[in-house]
Scaffold this motif. Structure first.
Motif, short mmCIF file in Angstrom:
data_model
loop_
_atom_site.label_atom_id
_atom_site.label_comp_id
_atom_site.label_asym_id
_atom_site.label_seq_id
_atom_site.Cartn_x
_atom_site.Cartn_y
_atom_site.Cartn_z
N ARG A 437 0.85 -1.19 0.00
CA ARG A 437 0.00 0.00 0.00
C ARG A 437 0.89 1.25 0.00
O ARG A 437 1.74 1.42 0.86
CB ARG A 437 -0.93 0.01 1.21
N SER A 438 0.64 2.11 -0.95
CA SER A 438 1.51 3.27 -1.13
C SER A 438 1.47 4.23 0.06
O SER A 438 2.46 4.90 0.35
CB SER A 438 1.10 4.03 -2.41
N HIS A 439 0.34 4.31 0.73
CA HIS A 439 0.18 5.32 1.77
C HIS A 439 0.51 4.77 3.16
O HIS A 439 0.31 5.46 4.15
CB HIS A 439 -1.25 5.84 1.76
N LYS A 440 1.01 3.54 3.24
CA LYS A 440 1.32 2.94 4.53
C LYS A 440 2.83 2.82 4.70
O LYS A 440 3.54 2.39 3.80
CB LYS A 440 0.69 1.55 4.65
N GLY A 441 3.31 3.20 5.87
CA GLY A 441 4.72 3.03 6.19
C GLY A 441 5.63 4.00 5.45
O GLY A 441 5.20 4.95 4.81
N LYS A 442 6.94 3.75 5.55
CA LYS A 442 7.96 4.57 4.91
C LYS A 442 8.36 3.93 3.59
O LYS A 442 8.59 2.73 3.50
CB LYS A 442 9.18 4.71 5.81
N HIS A 443 8.46 4.75 2.56
CA HIS A 443 8.85 4.25 1.25
C HIS A 443 10.21 3.59 1.34
O HIS A 443 11.17 4.14 1.90
CB HIS A 443 8.87 5.41 0.26
N TRP A 444 10.32 2.38 0.78
CA TRP A 444 11.57 1.62 0.91
C TRP A 444 12.76 2.36 0.30
O TRP A 444 13.90 2.22 0.78
CB TRP A 444 11.43 0.24 0.28
N ALA A 445 12.54 3.14 -0.77
CA ALA A 445 13.65 3.85 -1.41
C ALA A 445 14.23 4.91 -0.48
O ALA A 445 15.44 5.19 -0.53
CB ALA A 445 13.19 4.50 -2.72
N LYS A 446 13.41 5.49 0.37
CA LYS A 446 13.94 6.44 1.36
C LYS A 446 14.84 5.72 2.35
O LYS A 446 15.89 6.24 2.76
CB LYS A 446 12.79 7.12 2.10
N ILE A 447 14.43 4.52 2.76
CA ILE A 447 15.25 3.75 3.69
C ILE A 447 16.58 3.39 3.03
O ILE A 447 17.65 3.52 3.63
CB ILE A 447 14.50 2.47 4.12
N GLU A 571 -1.84 12.31 -16.23
CA GLU A 571 -2.95 12.10 -15.32
C GLU A 571 -2.45 11.46 -14.03
O GLU A 571 -1.54 10.65 -14.05
CB GLU A 571 -3.98 11.18 -15.98
N ASP A 572 -3.06 11.86 -12.94
CA ASP A 572 -2.67 11.30 -11.65
C ASP A 572 -3.40 9.99 -11.43
O ASP A 572 -4.20 9.85 -10.51
CB ASP A 572 -3.00 12.28 -10.51
N GLU A 573 -3.11 9.02 -12.31
CA GLU A 573 -3.75 7.72 -12.19
C GLU A 573 -2.79 6.76 -11.53
O GLU A 573 -1.58 6.91 -11.58
CB GLU A 573 -4.14 7.18 -13.56
N SER A 574 -3.33 5.72 -10.91
CA SER A 574 -2.51 4.67 -10.32
C SER A 574 -3.18 3.35 -10.58
O SER A 574 -4.35 3.29 -10.93
CB SER A 574 -2.33 4.88 -8.81
N SER A 575 -2.41 2.28 -10.41
CA SER A 575 -2.96 0.96 -10.66
C SER A 575 -3.92 0.58 -9.55
O SER A 575 -3.98 1.22 -8.50
CB SER A 575 -1.83 -0.07 -10.73
N ASP A 576 -4.67 -0.50 -9.78
CA ASP A 576 -5.63 -0.93 -8.78
C ASP A 576 -4.94 -1.46 -7.54
O ASP A 576 -5.58 -1.66 -6.51
CB ASP A 576 -6.57 -2.01 -9.35
N GLU A 577 -3.63 -1.69 -7.59
CA GLU A 577 -2.91 -2.15 -6.41
C GLU A 577 -2.50 -0.97 -5.53
O GLU A 577 -2.13 -1.15 -4.38
CB GLU A 577 -1.66 -2.93 -6.83
N GLU A 578 -2.52 0.22 -6.07
CA GLU A 578 -2.12 1.39 -5.31
C GLU A 578 -3.38 2.08 -4.83
O GLU A 578 -3.88 3.01 -5.45
CB GLU A 578 -1.25 2.30 -6.18
N GLU A 579 -3.89 1.61 -3.70
CA GLU A 579 -5.24 1.98 -3.30
C GLU A 579 -5.40 3.48 -3.06
O GLU A 579 -6.45 4.04 -3.25
CB GLU A 579 -5.64 1.23 -2.04
N ASP A 580 -4.35 4.14 -2.62
CA ASP A 580 -4.44 5.57 -2.36
C ASP A 580 -3.27 6.28 -3.03
O ASP A 580 -2.19 5.72 -3.19
CB ASP A 580 -4.40 5.87 -0.86
N GLU A 581 -3.50 7.52 -3.41
CA GLU A 581 -2.44 8.30 -4.02
C GLU A 581 -1.43 8.71 -2.96
O GLU A 581 -1.74 8.89 -1.79
CB GLU A 581 -3.02 9.54 -4.69
N LEU A 582 -0.18 8.89 -3.43
CA LEU A 582 0.87 9.33 -2.53
C LEU A 582 0.81 10.84 -2.36
O LEU A 582 0.41 11.56 -3.26
CB LEU A 582 2.23 8.93 -3.10
#
Length: 647
Positions: A437-447, A571-582
């Motif tokens: 989920r895009s909106h959960k936790g810290k983005h791994w690339a930041k880590i 467009e600010d579209e995302s896949s169905d796996e990305e439930e919420d926008e960042l």
């Protein structure tokens, strides 16, 4: 007495013959009698519990493929490594990008960052598979027509040269196709024995799904049985297509609902034996697996054997030690997030050694099955290399130790051996668990970037403990100067609060998967999924040694050339796996200018509102400071894909 006995025996014999004749006549005149007996028998076996079946492993995982410098393809003076983001079956866009790059399979090595297939048209996915499998077999034709003919190879040049290999990693959508294909190869040849089909009446009409109700299950007509898995698949595929055509707006239009209802209705019939051998949809984090009659299913059915061999050969991770570079679909973690990053058990917190990679007792505490990652063989040759007693290493020893440490990152961090994580991760929760989920936790690339900028080289224990601040610590100072930029070392955008040094050298991860982040360029990670599927862009990272003399036309900034589609803002579209926008800022880090000018980030925090060109090129930094590589991003505009409609 004797006469009475013989008379009674004769009577029983006549009665037995009469009953036998009745049964024989009944069988000839009422063949459904056997069908009823079979139905009752099967129903009594499965009435109180769901049929279970022990399936073989259909994942066909291969964790890592390690490439030599020669395989990576930059040894040739004009050779390039071209790494392409998620294509999702957008064959026209892929060829448009390769044409823009004047891709030459005799000199250039092509890489794909996963999610090569699915979610657009089946024809596009199969065309890409055809192209890639041909390249893997060494077939360099048909050539890609360059957009700039003036820089193409001279006629006849390199015609006899061997075609370079194509490499790719699996994406989560590719993996679902692998599962279905491996299952079909197991299922289709299966044979089950039922009573002779001649004893069953022919079915000239089968009721549609919408005509069934739950109260009619006992009268369900399963029809004559079929004996092989391929016959059963042909039967249910034709029934689903018929029901969908008959009732396009009803329940039959939803394949998931159709399969579930049809599976239940088959209970107590010969069909149930076949349905037991068809996997049910997954649960929890595997909830997207095994969706029958979706695009993954049909692509798996219709691909050629050479396509399947190509897909089965794809690893989860490609590691290039010579360039200290990983290619992965979703992401990797630099350390186990369940413990501090400077814990001595972390791969970046201690000097690497050739016996570093050993089984860990902590694996038993991980919730999911982990893949094995073997050690890097024959890397350390110098006596004492990898010992913590000395930090005076030659350049060759440092290169060898870096390769060992990078391999240890793949093995010692259990998340990196969890296939689901490598294929799906977007963030890490506080508990240390990965999430898609895009909106959960810290983005791994930041880590990843936060820990890479703490790398101080292979310093000794005292230097690491004192943070490299003591006077006269030349090696730590030089290492830090060599490994990081001043801007990067001061940048706090990666959210790494701990400034303690780590005993490591940094490495770079290139990935896809995160369409809602769009182009995400940081110092040690490059995210290439720029939403081609949604009518945005298909982007590549192009690497080339600095010994070349490029004659290719290059535009280093976007222009409005040939762009008459003013309304085509990303467009600010995302896949169905990305439930919420960042709600992230794309200009984090020292490469923020690239992000802010060329990226479209969901939420629109820094989305450029200028019209986007059909093609743009932008140089970026890649690898160690002072690297011998030139790197640039090249992007082309994509048409928006039609939704997959099935066969």
């Amino acid at each position: 007495m004797a006469a009475s006995y013989h008379r009674s025996r004769s009577t029983y014999t006549v009665l037995l013959l009469f009953l036998t004749a009745v049964v024989i006549l009944a069988l000839f005149n009422e063949p459904l009698l056997v069908s009823r007996v079979q139905t009752v028998s099967l129903g009594s076996q499965n009435k109180n519990k769901k049929p279970k079946f022990s399936f073989p492993d259909f994942n066909r995982y291969r964790h890592t493929r390690t490439l030599s410098a020669e395989q990576f393809g930059l040894e040739h003076p004009d050779g390039r490594a071209i790494i392409v983001g998620d294509t999702h079956g957008m064959n026209r866009s892929l060829h448009d990008l390769l044409s823009t790059l004047s891709y030459d399979p005799r000199k250039d090595t092509l890489f794909l960052a996963g999610d090569i297939l699915a979610k657009s048209s089946e024809a596009g996915s199969l065309a890409i598979l055809d192209f890639l499998s041909q390249r893997q077999l060494g077939e360099c034709y048909p050539d890609i027509e360059p957009k700039f003919p003036g820089i193409a190879s001279a006629p006849g040049a390199l015609n006899d040269a061997k075609c370079r290999s194509v490499y790719a990693v699996r994406g989560n959508h590719d993996q679902m196709i692998v599962q279905w294909r491996a299952w079909r190869e197991w299922f289709e040849p299966l044979q089950l024995t039922f009573p002779s089909p001649d004893l069953y009446p022919r079915r000239f009409h089968v009721p549609t799904l919408s005509s069934f109700t739950s109260t009619q299950s006992t009268s369900y007509n399963a029809g004559p049985p079929v004996g092989t898995g391929s016959q059963f698949l042909a039967l249910i595929e034709s029934e689903w297509l018929r029901d969908r055509s008959a009732d396009p707006g009803g329940s039959s239009a939803d394949p998931e609902e159709w399969v579930e209802v049809t599976r239940k209705r088959a209970s107590g019939t010969w069909r149930a034996e076949w349905w037991k051998r068809i996997p049910r949809p997954g649960k929890g984090r595997l909830s997207k697996d095994w969706m029958m009659f979706g695009d993954h299913y049909w692509i798996a059915r219709d691909m050629k054997p050479e396509h399947a061999r190509f897909l089965f050969s794809l690893p989860l991770v490609i590691h290039v030690p010579s360039e200290h570079f990983f290619l992965v679909h979703a992401g990797l973690l630099p350390s186990d997030p369940r413990r501090p990053s400077d814990d001595k058990r972390q791969p970046l917190a201690h000097l690497p050694s050739s016996d570093d990679i050993t089984p860990h007792e902590e694996d038993a505490q991980y919730d999911y099955t982990l893949l094995n990652v073997g050690p890097q063989q024959g890397v350390i040759h110098s006596e004492g290399a990898g010992s913590s007693a000395s930090a005076n290493f030659t350049d060759n020893e440092i290169e060898e130790m870096r390769a060992i440490q990078e391999r240890a990152v793949l093995h010692d961090v259990p998340h990196n051996r969890d296939p689901w994580v490598v294929l799906n991760i977007r963030g890490v929760r506080k508990s240390g668990k990965a999430t898609r989920r895009s909106h959960k936790g810290k983005h791994w690339a930041k880590i990843w970037n936060g820990q890479m900028k703490r790398c101080a080289g292979f310093v000794d224990d005292a230097t690491a403990q004192e943070g490299g601040e003591r006077s006269g610590d030349g090696e730590a100072a030089l290492s830090r100067l060599f490994l990081t930029d001043d801007a990067q070392s001061k940048d706090k955008s990666d959210g790494e609060d701990d400034d303690s040094l780590l005993r490591c050298y940094p490495s770079t991860v290139v990935y896809g998967h995160a369409a809602s982040r769009d182009l995400d360029v940081r110092r040690w990670t490059v995210g290439l999924d720029t939403g081609c599927l949604y009518g945005r862009r298909l982007t590549s990272l192009v690497l080339q040694g600095r010994h070349h003399h490029s004659e290719s036309p290059t535009r280093t900034a976007p222009t409005d050339e040939d762009d008459d589609e003013g309304e085509d803002e990303d467009e600010d579209e995302s896949s169905d796996e990305e439930e919420d926008e960042l709600n992230e800022h794309a200009n984090d880090g020292p490469l923020g200018d690239v992000n802010s000018r060329f990226a479209s980030v969901a939420g629109g925090s820094v989305v450029s509102r200028r019209r986007k060109p059909k093609t743009w090129t932008r140089p970026v930094r890649f690898g160690d400071k002072g690297s011998h590589l030139d790197a640039k991003l090249v992007s082309v505009k994509c048409p928006k894909a039609e939704a997959f409609a099935g066969p």
